[in-house]
Scaffold this motif. Structure first.
Motif, PDB file in Angstrom:
ATOM      1  N   ILE A 100      41.592  41.731  53.460  1.00  0.00           N
ATOM      2  CA  ILE A 100      41.074  42.626  52.428  1.00  0.00           C
ATOM      3  C   ILE A 100      40.342  41.843  51.341  1.00  0.00           C
ATOM      4  N   TYR A 101      40.818  40.649  51.064  1.00  0.00           N
ATOM      5  CA  TYR A 101      40.377  39.901  49.887  1.00  0.00           C
ATOM      6  C   TYR A 101      39.291  38.880  50.211  1.00  0.00           C
ATOM      7  N   LYS A 102      38.364  38.721  49.268  1.00  0.00           N
ATOM      8  CA  LYS A 102      37.373  37.652  49.381  1.00  0.00           C
ATOM      9  C   LYS A 102      37.980  36.310  49.001  1.00  0.00           C
ATOM     10  N   LYS A 103      38.984  36.366  48.118  1.00  0.00           N
ATOM     11  CA  LYS A 103      39.624  35.142  47.645  1.00  0.00           C
ATOM     12  C   LYS A 103      41.046  35.465  47.219  1.00  0.00           C
ATOM     13  N   LEU A 104      41.966  34.536  47.492  1.00  0.00           N
ATOM     14  CA  LEU A 104      43.349  34.670  47.039  1.00  0.00           C
ATOM     15  C   LEU A 104      43.731  33.424  46.255  1.00  0.00           C
ATOM     16  N   VAL A 105      44.377  33.643  45.121  1.00  0.00           N
ATOM     17  CA  VAL A 105      44.732  32.553  44.214  1.00  0.00           C
ATOM     18  C   VAL A 105      46.245  32.564  44.006  1.00  0.00           C
ATOM     19  N   CYS A 106      46.880  31.415  44.180  1.00  0.00           N
ATOM     20  CA  CYS A 106      48.326  31.313  43.979  1.00  0.00           C
ATOM     21  C   CYS A 106      48.591  30.731  42.592  1.00  0.00           C
ATOM     22  N   GLU A 107      48.727  31.620  41.620  1.00  0.00           N
ATOM     23  CA  GLU A 107      49.001  31.230  40.232  1.00  0.00           C
ATOM     24  C   GLU A 107      49.825  32.316  39.557  1.00  0.00           C
ATOM     25  N   SER A 108      50.472  31.938  38.470  1.00  0.00           N
ATOM     26  CA  SER A 108      51.248  32.883  37.674  1.00  0.00           C
ATOM     27  C   SER A 108      50.361  33.557  36.634  1.00  0.00           C
ATOM     28  N   LEU A 109      50.654  34.816  36.351  1.00  0.00           N
ATOM     29  CA  LEU A 109      49.958  35.547  35.292  1.00  0.00           C
ATOM     30  C   LEU A 109      50.629  35.361  33.937  1.00  0.00           C
ATOM     31  N   SER A 110      51.707  34.591  33.903  1.00  0.00           N
ATOM     32  CA  SER A 110      52.451  34.404  32.660  1.00  0.00           C
ATOM     33  C   SER A 110      51.790  33.399  31.722  1.00  0.00           C
ATOM     34  N   LYS A 111      50.723  32.765  32.188  1.00  0.00           N
ATOM     35  CA  LYS A 111      49.951  31.860  31.343  1.00  0.00           C
ATOM     36  C   LYS A 111      48.477  32.005  31.713  1.00  0.00           C
ATOM     37  N   LYS A 112      47.602  31.344  30.972  1.00  0.00           N
ATOM     38  CA  LYS A 112      46.174  31.426  31.259  1.00  0.00           C
ATOM     39  C   LYS A 112      45.900  30.892  32.664  1.00  0.00           C
ATOM     40  N   THR A 113      45.157  31.663  33.441  1.00  0.00           N
ATOM     41  CA  THR A 113      44.863  31.275  34.820  1.00  0.00           C
ATOM     42  C   THR A 113      43.598  30.411  34.877  1.00  0.00           C
ATOM     43  N   SER A 114      43.303  29.909  36.055  1.00  0.00           N
ATOM     44  CA  SER A 114      42.087  29.106  36.252  1.00  0.00           C
ATOM     45  C   SER A 114      40.854  29.974  36.449  1.00  0.00           C
ATOM     46  N   LEU A 115      41.022  31.278  36.493  1.00  0.00           N
ATOM     47  CA  LEU A 115      39.903  32.186  36.731  1.00  0.00           C
ATOM     48  C   LEU A 115      38.994  32.270  35.513  1.00  0.00           C
ATOM     49  N   LYS A 116      37.712  32.347  35.759  1.00  0.00           N
ATOM     50  CA  LYS A 116      36.719  32.473  34.692  1.00  0.00           C
ATOM     51  C   LYS A 116      36.848  33.818  33.992  1.00  0.00           C
ATOM     52  N   GLY A 117      36.699  33.816  32.685  1.00  0.00           N
ATOM     53  CA  GLY A 117      36.815  35.046  31.909  1.00  0.00           C
ATOM     54  C   GLY A 117      35.617  35.966  32.052  1.00  0.00           C
ATOM     55  N   ASN A 118      35.798  37.223  31.642  1.00  0.00           N
ATOM     56  CA  ASN A 118      34.717  38.221  31.594  1.00  0.00           C
ATOM     57  C   ASN A 118      33.995  38.395  32.926  1.00  0.00           C
ATOM     58  N   GLN A 119      34.723  38.382  34.041  1.00  0.00           N
ATOM     59  CA  GLN A 119      34.035  38.434  35.336  1.00  0.00           C
ATOM     60  C   GLN A 119      34.377  39.658  36.191  1.00  0.00           C
ATOM     61  N   PHE A 120      35.431  40.392  35.859  1.00  0.00           N
ATOM     62  CA  PHE A 120      35.844  41.485  36.738  1.00  0.00           C
ATOM     63  C   PHE A 120      35.471  42.856  36.157  1.00  0.00           C
ATOM     64  N   ASP A 121      34.921  43.701  37.017  1.00  0.00           N
ATOM     65  CA  ASP A 121      34.598  45.075  36.626  1.00  0.00           C
ATOM     66  C   ASP A 121      35.863  45.932  36.543  1.00  0.00           C
ATOM     67  N   LEU A 122      36.875  45.546  37.297  1.00  0.00           N
ATOM     68  CA  LEU A 122      38.145  46.275  37.315  1.00  0.00           C
ATOM     69  C   LEU A 122      39.281  45.291  37.554  1.00  0.00           C
ATOM     70  N   VAL A 123      40.324  45.402  36.734  1.00  0.00           N
ATOM     71  CA  VAL A 123      41.553  44.631  36.921  1.00  0.00           C
ATOM     72  C   VAL A 123      42.692  45.617  37.137  1.00  0.00           C
ATOM     73  N   ILE A 124      43.382  45.466  38.260  1.00  0.00           N
ATOM     74  CA  ILE A 124      44.525  46.317  38.592  1.00  0.00           C
ATOM     75  C   ILE A 124      45.786  45.470  38.540  1.00  0.00           C
ATOM     76  N   CYS A 125      46.809  45.967  37.861  1.00  0.00           N
ATOM     77  CA  CYS A 125      48.075  45.244  37.779  1.00  0.00           C
ATOM     78  C   CYS A 125      49.207  46.274  37.855  1.00  0.00           C
ATOM     79  N   THR A 126      49.770  46.460  39.048  1.00  0.00           N
ATOM     80  CA  THR A 126      50.793  47.490  39.255  1.00  0.00           C
ATOM     81  C   THR A 126      52.086  46.871  39.768  1.00  0.00           C
TER      82      THR A 126
END
Length: 226
Positions: A100-126
């Protein structure tokens, strides 16, 4: 066997042990959620079809994606530019197998991630912003990752919304987003006796993320649920 996992993972306070639990649960996770009537996929689908407009080629982050159970709905809706992030490599192994995914990242959301900011049109967190998993400080990171004008779909249990500081964090950052939709409370796992009541919070990012400029006002800006 599966019936014990919900209580185990939500009561666990040690992150190393939590990873171990998810490693042991990973292969049976989807089956258990299906048996328990996991409500988040249908809630996400409803929001995308009725309340916000997200183009098919939009870049989407599935934050705390686990096995990709919720992302299966995105795939069915013909979204195909999806990035997943989760701190359990074993859950990501299952997610990767679904293609399903173009990319998968193994990191915690409890701190700043390595992902670049201001890049997603939609963020889902359920099913992630909850006891023993990811706390309210992660909301800062989720907003940072969302494009100005982009959307966030967050599920938060009613029981811990105020108790664990999610309400306070949303109030603190209330000038960084607009409320689009607040759902009525619903049972996240209707076929599980210990399931919590949750709400879906749909937000729209309203500025380029630089640094927080907090102000109060969530209660005056939070829409009535419907």
């Amino acid at each position: 066997m599966g019936k014990k996992w919900l209580n185990i993972v939500y009561k666990e306070k040690n992150s190393t042990r939590l990873k171990k639990h998810y490693r042991e649960w990973a292969d049976g996770y989807d089956s258990d959620l299906k048996d328990w009537g996991y409500a988040y996929p249908s809630k996400v689908k409803q929001i995308l079809e009725k309340y916000i407009t997200v183009k098919k080629g939009s870049k989407i982050l599935d934050a705390g994606c686990g096995t990709g159970y919720v992302a299966e709905v995105l795939k069915a809706l013909r979204y195909n530019n999806i990035v997943g992030i989760d701190y359990s490599k074993d859950m990501l192994r299952v997610a990767r197998s679904k293609k399903i995914y173009k990319k998968l990242v193994c990191e915690s959301l409890s701190k700043k991630t390595s992902l670049k900011g201001n890049q997603f049109d939609l963020v889902i967190c359920t099913g992630v912003l909850t006891s023993g998993h990811v706390g309210p400080s992660s909301i800062k990171e989720l907003i940072r990752l969302t494009k100005p004008g982009g959307y966030l779909i967050l599920s938060i249990s009613e029981k811990i919304f105020s108790k664990l500081g999610f309400k306070r964090e949303l109030e603190k950052r209330s000038n960084e987003y607009n409320y689009i939709k607040l759902s009525k409370p619903f049972i996240a796992l209707p076929n599980h006796k210990d399931s919590a009541r949750s709400r879906m919070h749909t937000l729209q990012s309203c500025l380029l993320y630089t640094s927080p400029s907090p102000r109060d006002g969530l209660l005056s800006r939070m829409p009535s649920s419907a």
